[in-house]
Enzyme design. Structure first.
Site, mmCIF file in Angstrom:
data_model
loop_
_atom_site.group_PDB
_atom_site.id
_atom_site.type_symbol
_atom_site.label_atom_id
_atom_site.label_comp_id
_atom_site.label_asym_id
_atom_site.label_seq_id
_atom_site.Cartn_x
_atom_site.Cartn_y
_atom_site.Cartn_z
ATOM 1 N N ARG A 13 122.040 15.295 -19.565
ATOM 2 C CA ARG A 13 120.650 15.668 -19.849
ATOM 3 C C ARG A 13 119.947 16.161 -18.583
ATOM 4 N NH1 ARG A 13 118.465 10.374 -22.121
ATOM 5 N NH2 ARG A 13 120.309 9.494 -21.126
ATOM 6 N N SER A 40 113.212 12.021 -22.179
ATOM 7 C CA SER A 40 114.596 11.643 -22.431
ATOM 8 C C SER A 40 115.553 12.820 -22.308
ATOM 9 C CB SER A 40 114.723 11.031 -23.833
ATOM 10 O OG SER A 40 116.046 10.622 -24.083
ATOM 11 N N GLU A 61 110.330 17.587 -36.440
ATOM 12 C CA GLU A 61 111.507 18.396 -36.133
ATOM 13 C C GLU A 61 111.538 19.722 -36.883
ATOM 14 O OE1 GLU A 61 111.584 15.122 -36.740
ATOM 15 O OE2 GLU A 61 112.073 14.395 -34.727
ATOM 16 N N PHE A 86 118.087 13.879 -35.381
ATOM 17 C CA PHE A 86 116.978 14.569 -36.045
ATOM 18 C C PHE A 86 117.226 16.066 -36.222
ATOM 19 C CE2 PHE A 86 114.717 11.160 -33.452
ATOM 20 C CZ PHE A 86 114.890 10.207 -34.454
ATOM 21 N N HIS A 112 122.267 12.490 -27.490
ATOM 22 C CA HIS A 112 122.469 11.279 -28.276
ATOM 23 C C HIS A 112 123.340 11.541 -29.507
ATOM 24 C CE1 HIS A 112 119.229 10.081 -25.660
ATOM 25 N NE2 HIS A 112 119.110 8.877 -26.203
ATOM 26 N N ASP A 120 121.275 2.015 -30.812
ATOM 27 C CA ASP A 120 120.487 2.587 -31.909
ATOM 28 C C ASP A 120 121.206 2.518 -33.250
ATOM 29 O OD1 ASP A 120 118.459 3.121 -30.144
ATOM 30 O OD2 ASP A 120 119.057 5.186 -29.794
ATOM 31 N N ARG A 170 124.587 11.005 -24.532
ATOM 32 C CA ARG A 170 123.560 10.137 -23.941
ATOM 33 C C ARG A 170 124.014 9.494 -22.630
ATOM 34 N NH1 ARG A 170 122.576 4.382 -24.661
ATOM 35 N NH2 ARG A 170 120.406 3.861 -24.217
#
Length: 325
Positions: A13, A40, A61, A86, A112, A120, A170
């Protein structure tokens, strides 16, 4: 030299955020749309540098995708980012009709993905995104192996017209590629041969590339010399390379942090089925949901679902046993 000789780790990221900033310096068309995940996804780096080109639309989204489409219609190169849970999940209609049908210059970059989301749990462990996105016409599907690949593939996406879906991981991950590697090595629609071999081929993407390299070392100790391919572009798949590997090595194992249905393994099987059929074993999530785990236990979680170097070695042995002599 392709492979890193040092044991170093880096954040995909962070590499994405840095790549956007670099692109923004020379290309004023680059804009970024965020879904309340700019910290994030590290797209805040771009927003801090170019606030007039950063649009945070909140937890919406479908709007994120549609706004990115509007920016692309206006001549921008729109990077739209949030979590893989999402996008594509909450915006398939907009992705299909607003971006892919008109073949707009929108780059969907998510993080992610896969089981390594960890705590999660199943609701956020996106394991069907490859199959969803690669089934939509005009979409490119790209899965970098490490932070070095992210830097080059974000640049490649920016310079390639049309829609992209790019999935980042992630966790901080070990570097596969040497830091000195150039962008010429990352062509959209191609794969990279990381290790050559003639006894079988392992084709992997994302975090599973490092595990494929581990498996190759394990197999080498047993006298089995495998070719390892980073198939970072799942769509369009590298038809020539898949067929070449099938012909030259006779058996293939695929490895992905994704459902075995509709992902990399399926794409490779489709190619060989039409060009040069060989035994194939697919390593991935076997059509089931994941589960929650603590961050420090993510490797254990991957092991439970068979996403390990050892499972890849077993897959190669089994695939080779089915070669018709």
């Amino acid at each position: 030299m392709l492979l890193s000789r040092e044991k170093k780790t880096a954040d995909m990221r962070g590499a994405y955020g840095d790549a956007l900033v670099e692109l923004g310096k020379t290309d004023p068309r680059i804009v970024c749309v965020g879904g309340d995940t700019t910290d994030s996804l590290k797209t805040k780096k771009f927003g801090d540098k170019y606030p007039e080109r950063m649009f945070n639309v909140g937890i919406a989204e479908a709007n994120l995708v549609s706004i990115a489409a509007g920016l692309a219609i206006a001549g921008k190169v729109a990077f739209a980012s949030t979590y893989a849970a999402f996008i594509p999940g909450r915006a398939v209609d907009q992705i299909r009709n607003a971006i892919c049908y008109p073949a707009l210059n929108v780059k969907l970059v998510v993080s992610h993905g896969g089981l390594t989301v960890g705590p999660d749990g199943a609701s956020h462990q996106q394991i069907e995104d490859f199959s969803t996105t690669r089934a939509i016409p005009n979409m490119h599907v790209v899965v970098p192996a490490d932070a070095i690949a992210v830097k080059h593939l974000i640049k490649a996406a920016a310079n390639t017209p049309g829609p992209f879906y790019i999935r980042l991981a992630r966790p901080t991950t070990e570097l596969v590629y040497a830091e000195s590697i150039t962008s010429d090595q990352f062509k959209v629609g191609r794969g990279n041969v990381l290790i050559d071999g003639s006894d079988a081929t392992i084709m992997a993407c994302g975090l599973m590339v490092e595990k494929a390299l581990q498996a190759a070392s394990m197999l080498k100790r047993e006298g089995i010399f495998v070719r390892v391919v980073d198939m970072f572009t799942i769509k369009p798949i590298d038809l020539d390379l898949v067929t070449k590997c099938a012909k030259e090595t006779g058996a293939i194992a695929t490895a992905e942090e994704h459902n075995i249905i509709g992902g990399l393994g399926a794409a490779v099987s489709e190619v060989t089925g039409e060009t040069y059929p060989v035994p194939i074993k697919r390593i991935g999530v076997r059509d089931t949901f994941g589960e929650s785990s603590r961050d420090e236990e993510v490797d254990t979680l991957l092991g439970k679902y068979g996403l390990t170097a050892m499972e890849i070695t077993r897959a190669i042995v089994e695939a080779r046993s089915r070669i018709r002599r």
